[in-house]
Design a protein around this motif. Structure first.
Motif, PDB file in Angstrom:
ATOM      1  N   ARG A 115       0.822  -1.207   0.000  1.00  0.00           N
ATOM      2  CA  ARG A 115       0.000   0.000   0.000  1.00  0.00           C
ATOM      3  C   ARG A 115       0.860   1.263   0.000  1.00  0.00           C
ATOM      4  O   ARG A 115       0.503   2.259  -0.621  1.00  0.00           O
ATOM      5  N   LYS A 116       1.980   1.243   0.701  1.00  0.00           N
ATOM      6  CA  LYS A 116       2.877   2.403   0.685  1.00  0.00           C
ATOM      7  C   LYS A 116       3.409   2.641  -0.729  1.00  0.00           C
ATOM      8  O   LYS A 116       3.454   3.773  -1.206  1.00  0.00           O
ATOM      9  N   LYS A 117       3.798   1.562  -1.386  1.00  0.00           N
ATOM     10  CA  LYS A 117       4.302   1.684  -2.758  1.00  0.00           C
ATOM     11  C   LYS A 117       3.214   2.248  -3.678  1.00  0.00           C
ATOM     12  O   LYS A 117       3.465   3.155  -4.470  1.00  0.00           O
ATOM     13  N   SER A 118       2.002   1.730  -3.552  1.00  0.00           N
ATOM     14  CA  SER A 118       0.886   2.228  -4.355  1.00  0.00           C
ATOM     15  C   SER A 118       0.576   3.684  -4.030  1.00  0.00           C
ATOM     16  O   SER A 118       0.258   4.472  -4.923  1.00  0.00           O
ATOM     17  N   PHE A 119       0.665   4.044  -2.756  1.00  0.00           N
ATOM     18  CA  PHE A 119       0.412   5.418  -2.337  1.00  0.00           C
ATOM     19  C   PHE A 119       1.374   6.374  -3.031  1.00  0.00           C
ATOM     20  O   PHE A 119       0.964   7.410  -3.564  1.00  0.00           O
ATOM     21  N   VAL A 120       2.642   6.017  -3.042  1.00  0.00           N
ATOM     22  CA  VAL A 120       3.635   6.869  -3.698  1.00  0.00           C
ATOM     23  C   VAL A 120       3.319   6.980  -5.186  1.00  0.00           C
ATOM     24  O   VAL A 120       3.281   8.084  -5.746  1.00  0.00           O
ATOM     25  N   GLU A 121       3.068   5.841  -5.830  1.00  0.00           N
ATOM     26  CA  GLU A 121       2.806   5.835  -7.268  1.00  0.00           C
ATOM     27  C   GLU A 121       1.514   6.568  -7.624  1.00  0.00           C
ATOM     28  O   GLU A 121       1.467   7.311  -8.603  1.00  0.00           O
ATOM     29  N   ASP A 122       0.464   6.359  -6.820  1.00  0.00           N
ATOM     30  CA  ASP A 122      -0.848   6.915  -7.154  1.00  0.00           C
ATOM     31  C   ASP A 122      -1.040   8.365  -6.726  1.00  0.00           C
ATOM     32  O   ASP A 122      -1.804   9.097  -7.355  1.00  0.00           O
ATOM     33  N   VAL A 163       1.673  10.533  -4.509  1.00  0.00           N
ATOM     34  CA  VAL A 163       2.827  11.408  -4.290  1.00  0.00           C
ATOM     35  C   VAL A 163       3.441  11.852  -5.607  1.00  0.00           C
ATOM     36  O   VAL A 163       3.756  13.033  -5.781  1.00  0.00           O
ATOM     37  N   VAL A 164       3.594  10.949  -6.549  1.00  0.00           N
ATOM     38  CA  VAL A 164       4.176  11.314  -7.843  1.00  0.00           C
ATOM     39  C   VAL A 164       3.324  12.401  -8.504  1.00  0.00           C
ATOM     40  O   VAL A 164       3.856  13.425  -8.965  1.00  0.00           O
ATOM     41  N   LYS A 165       2.015  12.217  -8.509  1.00  0.00           N
ATOM     42  CA  LYS A 165       1.124  13.213  -9.117  1.00  0.00           C
ATOM     43  C   LYS A 165       1.163  14.533  -8.354  1.00  0.00           C
ATOM     44  O   LYS A 165       1.130  15.607  -8.946  1.00  0.00           O
ATOM     45  N   LEU A 166       1.224  14.454  -7.029  1.00  0.00           N
ATOM     46  CA  LEU A 166       1.308  15.649  -6.199  1.00  0.00           C
ATOM     47  C   LEU A 166       2.556  16.462  -6.542  1.00  0.00           C
ATOM     48  O   LEU A 166       2.484  17.676  -6.760  1.00  0.00           O
ATOM     49  N   VAL A 167       3.688  15.785  -6.617  1.00  0.00           N
ATOM     50  CA  VAL A 167       4.950  16.463  -6.909  1.00  0.00           C
ATOM     51  C   VAL A 167       4.924  17.045  -8.329  1.00  0.00           C
ATOM     52  O   VAL A 167       5.361  18.190  -8.552  1.00  0.00           O
ATOM     53  N   GLN A 168       4.396  16.302  -9.279  1.00  0.00           N
ATOM     54  CA  GLN A 168       4.322  16.802 -10.654  1.00  0.00           C
ATOM     55  C   GLN A 168       3.463  18.064 -10.738  1.00  0.00           C
ATOM     56  O   GLN A 168       3.843  19.048 -11.376  1.00  0.00           O
ATOM     57  N   GLU A 169       2.316  18.034 -10.076  1.00  0.00           N
ATOM     58  CA  GLU A 169       1.423  19.195 -10.099  1.00  0.00           C
ATOM     59  C   GLU A 169       2.048  20.367  -9.341  1.00  0.00           C
ATOM     60  O   GLU A 169       1.952  21.523  -9.778  1.00  0.00           O
ATOM     61  N   ALA A 170       2.705  20.088  -8.228  1.00  0.00           N
ATOM     62  CA  ALA A 170       3.373  21.143  -7.462  1.00  0.00           C
ATOM     63  C   ALA A 170       4.453  21.808  -8.316  1.00  0.00           C
ATOM     64  O   ALA A 170       4.598  23.041  -8.291  1.00  0.00           O
ATOM     65  N   ASP A 171       5.199  21.004  -9.052  1.00  0.00           N
ATOM     66  CA  ASP A 171       6.236  21.562  -9.928  1.00  0.00           C
ATOM     67  C   ASP A 171       5.622  22.485 -10.985  1.00  0.00           C
ATOM     68  O   ASP A 171       6.152  23.554 -11.268  1.00  0.00           O
TER      69      ASP A 171
END
Length: 125
Positions: A86-93, A95-103
């Motif tokens: 679930r942690k791995k899925s959380f990052v993929e689903d 955190v990655v999108k959060l960081v991309q949008e924040a950038d």
């Protein structure tokens, strides 16, 4: 356990996730017997094959194991394995999108942390 199922996700995945959630929430502990396929079929009023597909995925991943003639049981280490998945899925689903949008928006890490703290603070109210 609520017996209503969502329309936006395959039913076998929802069955699987509910069993996972029970393990993560300590409703089902390692070594304990999990609900049988027949119990799940009767509870949710769904097809046996659908339930079996979700349960068998958990067996294939070593989350549950079968004792012939007795039933399904939660495997040792199942909770930790689920937490890691679930942690791995959380990052993929998320955190990655959060960081991309924040950038894209020029949001700094400090601002992201502040947003998270604000959201968590609202949850406590």
């Amino acid at each position: 356990m609520k017996n209503s199922l969502a329309q936006d996700k395959p039913i076998y995945m929802q069955i699987r996730e509910r069993i996972e959630d029970q393990i993560l929430n300590d409703q089902l502990k390692e070594g304990e017997q999990a609900p049988s396929t027949n119990q799940l079929v009767n509870f949710y009023k769904i097809n046996h094959v659908t339930v079996s597909k979700g349960v068998n995925q958990l067996v294939d991943e070593g989350i549950l194991f079968k004792k012939r003639g007795i039933g399904m049981f939660v495997a040792q280490g199942a909770k930790e394995k689920l937490i890691q998945q679930r942690k791995k899925s959380f990052v993929e689903d998320y955190v990655v999108k959060l960081v991309q949008e924040a950038d894209k928006l020029g949001i700094t890490e400090d601002e992201i942390y502040s947003f998270i703290k604000n959201v968590r603070g609202r949850e406590l109210e």
